[in-house]
Design an enzyme around this catalytic site. Structure first.
Site, PDB file in Angstrom:
ATOM      1  N   THR A  36       0.876  -1.176   0.000  1.00  0.00           N
ATOM      2  CA  THR A  36       0.000   0.000   0.000  1.00  0.00           C
ATOM      3  C   THR A  36       0.917   1.230   0.000  1.00  0.00           C
ATOM      4  OG1 THR A  36      -0.014   0.286   2.402  1.00  0.00           O
ATOM      5  CG2 THR A  36      -1.636  -1.262   1.480  1.00  0.00           C
ATOM      6  N   THR A 130      -1.024  -2.469  19.538  1.00  0.00           N
ATOM      7  CA  THR A 130      -0.650  -1.125  19.982  1.00  0.00           C
ATOM      8  C   THR A 130      -1.181  -0.830  21.383  1.00  0.00           C
ATOM      9  OG1 THR A 130      -1.192   1.192  19.566  1.00  0.00           O
ATOM     10  CG2 THR A 130      -2.681  -0.394  18.641  1.00  0.00           C
ATOM     11  N   ASP A 131      -0.540   0.120  22.052  1.00  0.00           N
ATOM     12  CA  ASP A 131      -1.039   0.546  23.377  1.00  0.00           C
ATOM     13  C   ASP A 131      -2.325   1.367  23.244  1.00  0.00           C
ATOM     14  OD1 ASP A 131       0.060   2.859  22.262  1.00  0.00           O
ATOM     15  OD2 ASP A 131       1.209   3.430  24.032  1.00  0.00           O
ATOM     16  N   GLU A 132      -2.645   1.793  21.988  1.00  0.00           N
ATOM     17  CA  GLU A 132      -3.821   2.662  21.821  1.00  0.00           C
ATOM     18  C   GLU A 132      -5.128   1.928  22.124  1.00  0.00           C
ATOM     19  OE1 GLU A 132      -3.690   5.308  18.463  1.00  0.00           O
ATOM     20  OE2 GLU A 132      -1.521   5.188  18.356  1.00  0.00           O
ATOM     21  N   TYR A 155      -8.964   3.550  14.309  1.00  0.00           N
ATOM     22  CA  TYR A 155      -7.736   2.723  14.256  1.00  0.00           C
ATOM     23  C   TYR A 155      -7.623   1.834  15.489  1.00  0.00           C
ATOM     24  CZ  TYR A 155      -2.785   1.549  15.037  1.00  0.00           C
ATOM     25  OH  TYR A 155      -1.619   0.880  15.326  1.00  0.00           O
ATOM     26  N   SER A 158     -10.161  -0.886  15.665  1.00  0.00           N
ATOM     27  CA  SER A 158      -9.909  -2.023  14.760  1.00  0.00           C
ATOM     28  C   SER A 158      -8.788  -2.909  15.307  1.00  0.00           C
ATOM     29  CB  SER A 158      -9.592  -1.534  13.343  1.00  0.00           C
ATOM     30  OG  SER A 158      -8.331  -0.884  13.292  1.00  0.00           O
ATOM     31  N   LYS A 159      -7.770  -2.305  15.930  1.00  0.00           N
ATOM     32  CA  LYS A 159      -6.683  -3.114  16.510  1.00  0.00           C
ATOM     33  C   LYS A 159      -7.214  -3.876  17.727  1.00  0.00           C
ATOM     34  CE  LYS A 159      -2.864  -3.323  15.456  1.00  0.00           C
ATOM     35  NZ  LYS A 159      -2.136  -4.142  14.456  1.00  0.00           N
ATOM     36  N   ASN A 184       4.430   4.233  20.899  1.00  0.00           N
ATOM     37  CA  ASN A 184       4.845   4.866  19.633  1.00  0.00           C
ATOM     38  C   ASN A 184       6.292   4.535  19.279  1.00  0.00           C
ATOM     39  OD1 ASN A 184       2.403   6.228  19.973  1.00  0.00           O
ATOM     40  ND2 ASN A 184       3.223   8.091  19.053  1.00  0.00           N
ATOM     41  N   LYS A 194       3.725  10.461   9.990  1.00  0.00           N
ATOM     42  CA  LYS A 194       3.744  10.325  11.445  1.00  0.00           C
ATOM     43  C   LYS A 194       4.628  11.416  12.035  1.00  0.00           C
ATOM     44  CE  LYS A 194       1.452   6.318  11.097  1.00  0.00           C
ATOM     45  NZ  LYS A 194       1.981   5.029  10.830  1.00  0.00           N
TER      46      LYS A 194
HETATM   47  N1  LIG Z   1       4.166   2.658  14.307  1.00  0.00           N
HETATM   48  C1  LIG Z   1       3.945   2.528  15.593  1.00  0.00           C
HETATM   49  O1  LIG Z   1       4.331   3.409  16.372  1.00  0.00           O
HETATM   50  C2  LIG Z   1       3.249   1.300  16.139  1.00  0.00           C
HETATM   51  C3  LIG Z   1       3.176   1.116  17.521  1.00  0.00           C
HETATM   52  C4  LIG Z   1       2.576  -0.033  18.031  1.00  0.00           C
HETATM   53  C5  LIG Z   1       2.059  -0.988  17.166  1.00  0.00           C
HETATM   54  N2  LIG Z   1       2.116  -0.790  15.819  1.00  0.00           N
HETATM   55  C6  LIG Z   1       1.575  -1.853  14.937  1.00  0.00           C
HETATM   56  O2  LIG Z   1       2.694  -2.394  14.240  1.00  0.00           O
HETATM   57  C7  LIG Z   1       2.303  -2.813  12.935  1.00  0.00           C
HETATM   58  C8  LIG Z   1       3.201  -2.148  11.897  1.00  0.00           C
HETATM   59  O3  LIG Z   1       3.100  -0.725  12.030  1.00  0.00           O
HETATM   60  P1  LIG Z   1       3.913   0.246  11.069  1.00  0.00           P
HETATM   61  O4  LIG Z   1       3.994   1.559  11.738  1.00  0.00           O
HETATM   62  O5  LIG Z   1       5.137  -0.434  10.598  1.00  0.00           O
HETATM   63  O6  LIG Z   1       2.863   0.349   9.845  1.00  0.00           O
HETATM   64  P2  LIG Z   1       3.109   0.795   8.336  1.00  0.00           P
HETATM   65  O7  LIG Z   1       1.837   1.488   7.950  1.00  0.00           O
HETATM   66  O8  LIG Z   1       4.415   1.478   8.172  1.00  0.00           O
HETATM   67  O9  LIG Z   1       3.223  -0.602   7.556  1.00  0.00           O
HETATM   68  C9  LIG Z   1       2.121  -1.441   7.331  1.00  0.00           C
HETATM   69  C10 LIG Z   1       2.506  -2.410   6.224  1.00  0.00           C
HETATM   70  O10 LIG Z   1       1.382  -3.296   6.020  1.00  0.00           O
HETATM   71  C11 LIG Z   1       1.145  -3.403   4.634  1.00  0.00           C
HETATM   72  N3  LIG Z   1      -0.294  -3.658   4.451  1.00  0.00           N
HETATM   73  C12 LIG Z   1      -1.314  -2.805   4.721  1.00  0.00           C
HETATM   74  N4  LIG Z   1      -2.487  -3.381   4.418  1.00  0.00           N
HETATM   75  C13 LIG Z   1      -2.197  -4.626   3.954  1.00  0.00           C
HETATM   76  C14 LIG Z   1      -2.986  -5.697   3.493  1.00  0.00           C
HETATM   77  N5  LIG Z   1      -4.328  -5.617   3.433  1.00  0.00           N
HETATM   78  N6  LIG Z   1      -2.386  -6.855   3.124  1.00  0.00           N
HETATM   79  C15 LIG Z   1      -1.025  -6.949   3.166  1.00  0.00           C
HETATM   80  N7  LIG Z   1      -0.229  -5.958   3.584  1.00  0.00           N
HETATM   81  C16 LIG Z   1      -0.804  -4.803   3.970  1.00  0.00           C
HETATM   82  C17 LIG Z   1       1.579  -2.070   4.035  1.00  0.00           C
HETATM   83  O11 LIG Z   1       1.880  -2.168   2.655  1.00  0.00           O
HETATM   84  C18 LIG Z   1       2.794  -1.735   4.893  1.00  0.00           C
HETATM   85  O12 LIG Z   1       3.963  -2.283   4.326  1.00  0.00           O
HETATM   86  C19 LIG Z   1       0.826  -2.439  12.796  1.00  0.00           C
HETATM   87  O13 LIG Z   1       0.072  -3.588  13.054  1.00  0.00           O
HETATM   88  C20 LIG Z   1       0.610  -1.380  13.871  1.00  0.00           C
HETATM   89  O14 LIG Z   1      -0.725  -1.397  14.329  1.00  0.00           O
HETATM   90  C21 LIG Z   1       2.694   0.336  15.286  1.00  0.00           C
END
Ligand SMILES: NC(=O)c1ccc[n+]([C@@H]2O[C@H](COP(=O)([O-])OP(=O)(O)OC[C@H]3O[C@@H](n4cnc5c(N)ncnc54)[C@H](O)[C@@H]3O)[C@@H](O)[C@H]2O)c1
Length: 347
Positions: A36, A130-132, A155, A158-159, A184, A194
Site C-alpha cells: 500500500t 498497539t497501546d492505543e 484505528y 480495529s486493533k 509509539n 507520522k
Molecule cells: N508505528 C507505531 O508506532 C506502532 C506502535 C505499536 C504498534 N504498531 C503496529 O505495528 C504494525 C506495523 O506498524 P507500522 O507503523 O510499521 O505500519 P506501516 O503502515 O508502516 O506498515 C504497514 C505495512 O502493512 C502493509 N499492508 C497494509 N495493508 C495490507 C494488506 N491488506 N495486506 C497486506 N499488507 C498490507 C503495508 O503495505 C505496509 O507495508 C501495525 O500492526 C501497527 O498497528 C505500530
C-alpha cells in the site's frame, strides 16, 4: 523454520524482517505485503537478495492467496504486522481499517488454524498490536497487560477488535498465539505522515510544523530497532496465550518533543539556534485525541529480560542522520499521493 512476516515492507516490519533474515540464517523468512502507500521495498534493499528471504506480494484479505502460500510453504510461525496504521486516515476512512485490521487478521487466523490443525503445539501466531487499544490516561498511571480495553479512534478500535479475535481463537480452538501492545515507535524508514519523520521532513524543507491542539498530548517513544529486538525475544521465548506490553520508559509532551527536534535539527543543519522553532504552527485538534499514553513494561522486562538498548537522545540522533542521509527515499515517498494527503490533512 519457515516464518511468515506480514507487513514486512512497512516501517516496523522492515526492521523485523532485516533482523530475522540477518540473524537467523537457518530460517527462511517470507515477507507478505500488499505494498500500500505505506509499504516500500526500498526499505529492504540490503537484504532483498539474501538466500533465506522471499518477498510475496499479496493482500491479507485475499483468502485464496493466503491459502495457497500456507499450502506451499508450510509456515511454522506467523508474525503479523500488516495493518492500516495511521489514526488520521482511520478518521476519514474507518472501513479500510475494519477490512485490513479486522477481516484481514481473521482471514489469517482461519487459514493458520485450518493448515495447522492437529499440529498446533508446534506453531506460533504472533500478533503485533498497539497501546492505543487501552484508550487514554490522565496525568497519572500506566497501561498494564490487565488494563481494560477502551479504544477511542477507529484505528485503535480495529486493533482492539483484532486482539479480541486472537484471544477468542486461543480460548475456542486452543490456537497458539502471543500478543504484544507497543507504544509509539520512531526511527529510520518511518513514513513521513507520522509525527517525528513529518517534522524532520518539514524542518529540512523550512515548512510549517503543524502541532495539534495545545501540544500537550503525551506519548511514550521507543526506537524501532528496540521494538524489533523485543519482537524477536517474544517470538522465541514468550509464553503462549500471553500479552506483553512494550514501551520505551520515555514519555514526552508533543510540544516538548517538537522543540527538542528543532534544536537538534538546527545543529545538524548548521542553522541559527531557534530558527526551526519559528516554524511551529498550532492547528485544529484531531477529533477524539487521546491525552496521554504510557506503558508499564515491567512484565516483559522481568520475564524476558528486555529493556530498550538506546536512549532517546541516541535514537533521535540516529533517526535524524538517517533522514539526512536518505533524502532520495524521503523525496520518493513524499511525491505524488503524499502531497494530496498532506494538503487535505493540514491545509
Ligand atoms: N508505528 C507505531 O508506532 C506502532 C506502535 C505499536 C504498534 N504498531 C503496529 O505495528 C504494525 C506495523 O506498524 P507500522 O507503523 O510499521 O505500519 P506501516 O503502515 O508502516 O506498515 C504497514 C505495512 O502493512 C502493509 N499492508 C497494509 N495493508 C495490507 C494488506 N491488506 N495486506 C497486506 N499488507 C498490507 C503495508 O503495505 C505496509 O507495508 C501495525 O500492526 C501497527 O498497528 C505500530
Amino acid at each position: 523454520m519457515n516464518i511468515l512476516i506480514t507487513g514486512g515492507a512497512g516501517f516496523i516490519g522492515s526492521h523485523v524482517v532485516r533482523r530475522f533474515v540477518t540473524r537467523y540464517k537457518e530460517y527462511h523468512i517470507f515477507n507478505l505485503d500488499a505494498l500500500t502507500y505505506a509499504g516500500n521495498l526500498e526499505n529492504l534493499k540490503d537484504v532483498e537478495k539474501a538466500p533465506n528471504y522471499t518477498f510475496l506480494k499479496g493482500n491479507i484479505l485475499d483468502e485464496n492467496f493466503i491459502k495457497s502460500i500456507f499450502a506451499k510453504y508450510n509456515f511454522d510461525g506467523v508474525i503479523h504486522l500488516a495493518a492500516e496504521s495511521h489514526v488520521d486516515r482511520s478518521i476519514t476512512d474507518p472501513l479500510a481499517f475494519v477490512k485490513t485490521n479486522v477481516i484481514g487478521t481473521v482471514n489469517l487466523l482461519n487459514v493458520s488454524l485450518d493448515t495447522w490443525k492437529g499440529n498446533l503445539e508446534h506453531k506460533r501466531f504472533y500478533h503485533i498490536s498497539t497501546d492505543e487499544v487501552y484508550g487514554a490516561l490522565g496525568a497519572e498511571g500506566f497501561f498494564t497487560e490487565v488494563t481494560p480495553y477502551d479504544p477511542n479512534s477507529p484505528y485503535s478500535a480495529s486493533k482492539a477488535s483484532s486482539d479480541h479475535f486472537i484471544r477468542a481463537y486461543g480460548e475456542t480452538y486452543q490456537f497458539p498465539y502471543v500478543i504484544t501492545n507497543c507504544s509509539n515507535n520512531y526511527g529510520p524508514n518511518h513514513f513521513p505522515e507520522k509525527l517525528i519523520p513529518l517534522f524532520i521532513n518539514n524542518i529540512i524543507n523550512n515548512k510549517p510544523l503543524p502541532v495539534y491542539g495545545d501540544g500537550n498530548y503525551t506519548r511514550d517513544w521507543l526506537f524501532v530497532e528496540d521494538h524489533a529486538i523485543a519482537i524477536d525475544l517474544v517470538f522465541h521465548k514468550g509464553k503462549n496465550h500471553e500479552t506483553y506490553n512494550i514501551g520505551g520508559f520515555n514519555e514526552w509532551k508533543n510540544i516538548d518533543l517538537v522543540k527538542l527536534l528543532c534544536r537538534l535539527m538546527d545543529k545538524k543543519l548548521n542553522r541559527k539556534e531557534g530558527s526551526s522553532e519559528k516554524l511551529i504552527t498550532y492547528v485544529k485538534d484531531r477529533p477524539g485525541h487521546d491525552l496521554r499514553y504510557a506503558i508499564d513494561a515491567t512484565k516483559i522486562n522481568k520475564e524476558l529480560g528486555w529493556e530498550p538498548s538506546v536512549t532517546f537522545e541516541e535514537g533521535l540522533d540516529k533517526t535524524i542522520d538517517w533522514y539526512l542521509n536518505n533524502k532520495e527515499w524521503l523525496n520518493n515517498v513524499t511525491s505524488g499521493e503524499y502531497q494530496k494527503y498532506y494538503e487535505s490533512q493540514y491545509n
